[in-house]
Motif scaffolding. Structure first.
Motif, PDB file in Angstrom:
ATOM      1  N   ASP A   9       7.763 -13.949  14.766  1.00 53.76           N
ATOM      2  CA  ASP A   9       7.726 -14.265  13.449  1.00 53.76           C
ATOM      3  C   ASP A   9       8.992 -13.572  12.856  1.00 53.76           C
ATOM      4  O   ASP A   9       9.033 -12.847  11.987  1.00 53.76           O
ATOM      5  N   PRO A  10      10.194 -14.059  13.381  1.00 52.12           N
ATOM      6  CA  PRO A  10      11.522 -13.484  13.004  1.00 52.12           C
ATOM      7  C   PRO A  10      11.742 -14.004  11.606  1.00 52.12           C
ATOM      8  O   PRO A  10      11.656 -15.018  11.020  1.00 52.12           O
ATOM      9  N   LYS A  11      12.282 -13.051  10.670  1.00 44.28           N
ATOM     10  CA  LYS A  11      12.918 -13.395   9.328  1.00 44.28           C
ATOM     11  C   LYS A  11      14.108 -14.325   9.293  1.00 44.28           C
ATOM     12  O   LYS A  11      13.847 -15.152   8.609  1.00 44.28           O
ATOM     13  N   GLU A  12      14.902 -14.261  10.384  1.00 44.75           N
ATOM     14  CA  GLU A  12      16.087 -15.078  10.327  1.00 44.75           C
ATOM     15  C   GLU A  12      15.788 -16.235  11.021  1.00 44.75           C
ATOM     16  O   GLU A  12      16.800 -17.273  11.258  1.00 44.75           O
ATOM     17  N   PHE A  13      14.558 -16.652  11.378  1.00 42.30           N
ATOM     18  CA  PHE A  13      14.398 -18.011  12.182  1.00 42.30           C
ATOM     19  C   PHE A  13      14.800 -19.216  11.456  1.00 42.30           C
ATOM     20  O   PHE A  13      14.245 -19.319  10.158  1.00 42.30           O
ATOM     21  N   SER A  14      15.303 -20.212  12.260  1.00 38.86           N
ATOM     22  CA  SER A  14      15.928 -21.317  11.622  1.00 38.86           C
ATOM     23  C   SER A  14      15.077 -22.336  12.351  1.00 38.86           C
ATOM     24  O   SER A  14      15.433 -22.679  13.358  1.00 38.86           O
ATOM     25  N   TYR A  15      14.263 -23.225  11.396  1.00 37.80           N
ATOM     26  CA  TYR A  15      13.653 -24.321  11.984  1.00 37.80           C
ATOM     27  C   TYR A  15      14.671 -25.441  12.392  1.00 37.80           C
ATOM     28  O   TYR A  15      14.375 -26.201  13.283  1.00 37.80           O
ATOM     29  N   SER A  16      15.801 -25.497  11.692  1.00 37.67           N
ATOM     30  CA  SER A  16      16.767 -26.511  12.097  1.00 37.67           C
ATOM     31  C   SER A  16      17.318 -26.191  13.460  1.00 37.67           C
ATOM     32  O   SER A  16      17.458 -27.003  14.642  1.00 37.67           O
ATOM     33  N   ASP A  17      17.652 -24.964  13.871  1.00 39.78           N
ATOM     34  CA  ASP A  17      18.162 -24.520  15.094  1.00 39.78           C
ATOM     35  C   ASP A  17      17.120 -24.692  16.117  1.00 39.78           C
ATOM     36  O   ASP A  17      17.596 -24.971  17.330  1.00 39.78           O
TER      37      ASP A  17
END
Length: 191
Positions: A9-17
């Protein structure tokens, strides 16, 4: 040398990436295994909605600050015929093609198994295109059993595998053999 780190559950997670990685891995699989499935249709909105509506958990692998792999773990529900209790499903376990064969997917799966066990899930489900024999073999080596084969999206043969963290809900070996035989027949029928 890669500076890999793994995060739940990373805070910086990007669904686009992550969507780009899913698409890159999908295109690579099509080339390697002649696979065609709906996996390539993932959109950032679809992935985020899966996590939000199904109480999902994101697992990610980073090389420095670059997302290189990930997976979604989705709550599947309770008391299916193959699992008495809470079940979950791994979705979109993907590693960017330039980072494959480095143990990233195996490490992500290890994190997922730890999370599943710690949170009391009884089983974990994986659904794979029957043409992707390498992924199926990897799941079988991790202790999954085949419980079903069926025509999935776009009429492609699909295999459903399950790993139990408790005893399976059936005790007789006949059903396990029956599903193994169905799996074998599915492979013959895909030729």
């Amino acid at each position: 040398m890669d500076n890999l780190r793994y995060v739940k559950d990373p805070k910086e997670f990007s669904y686009s990436d992550f969507c780009e990685i899913v698409h890159a891995a999908y295109v690579d699989s099509v080339k390697k295994f002649n696979i065609d499935s709906s996996t390539g249709m993932a959109t950032p909105q679809k992935l985020e909605e899966l996590v939000d509506t199904k109480q999902g958990v994101v697992f990610a692998a980073y090389d420095n600050d670059r997302l290189v792999g990930g997976a979604l773990l989705i709550r599947y529900g309770q008391n299916r015929w193959y699992c008495k209790g809470e079940a979950c499903e791994t979705k979109y376990l993907s590693v960017h093609p330039s980072y494959q064969r480095r143990g990233i997917a195996k490490h992500l799966k290890s994190m997922i198994f730890d999370y599943v066990y710690e949170n009391g899930y009884k089983c974990i489900i994986s659904t794979i295109n029957a043409n992707n024999k390498a992924s199926i073999q990897l799941q079988l080596s991790d202790g999954y059993l085949v419980v079903d084969t069926y025509k999935g999206y776009h009429n492609h043969r699909t295999v459903k595998l399950i790993k139990w963290f408790v005893e399976p809900p059936y005790s007789n070996r006949y059903r396990q053999l029956r599903y193994g035989l169905r799996f074998f027949v599915a492979f013959i029928n895909t030729k």
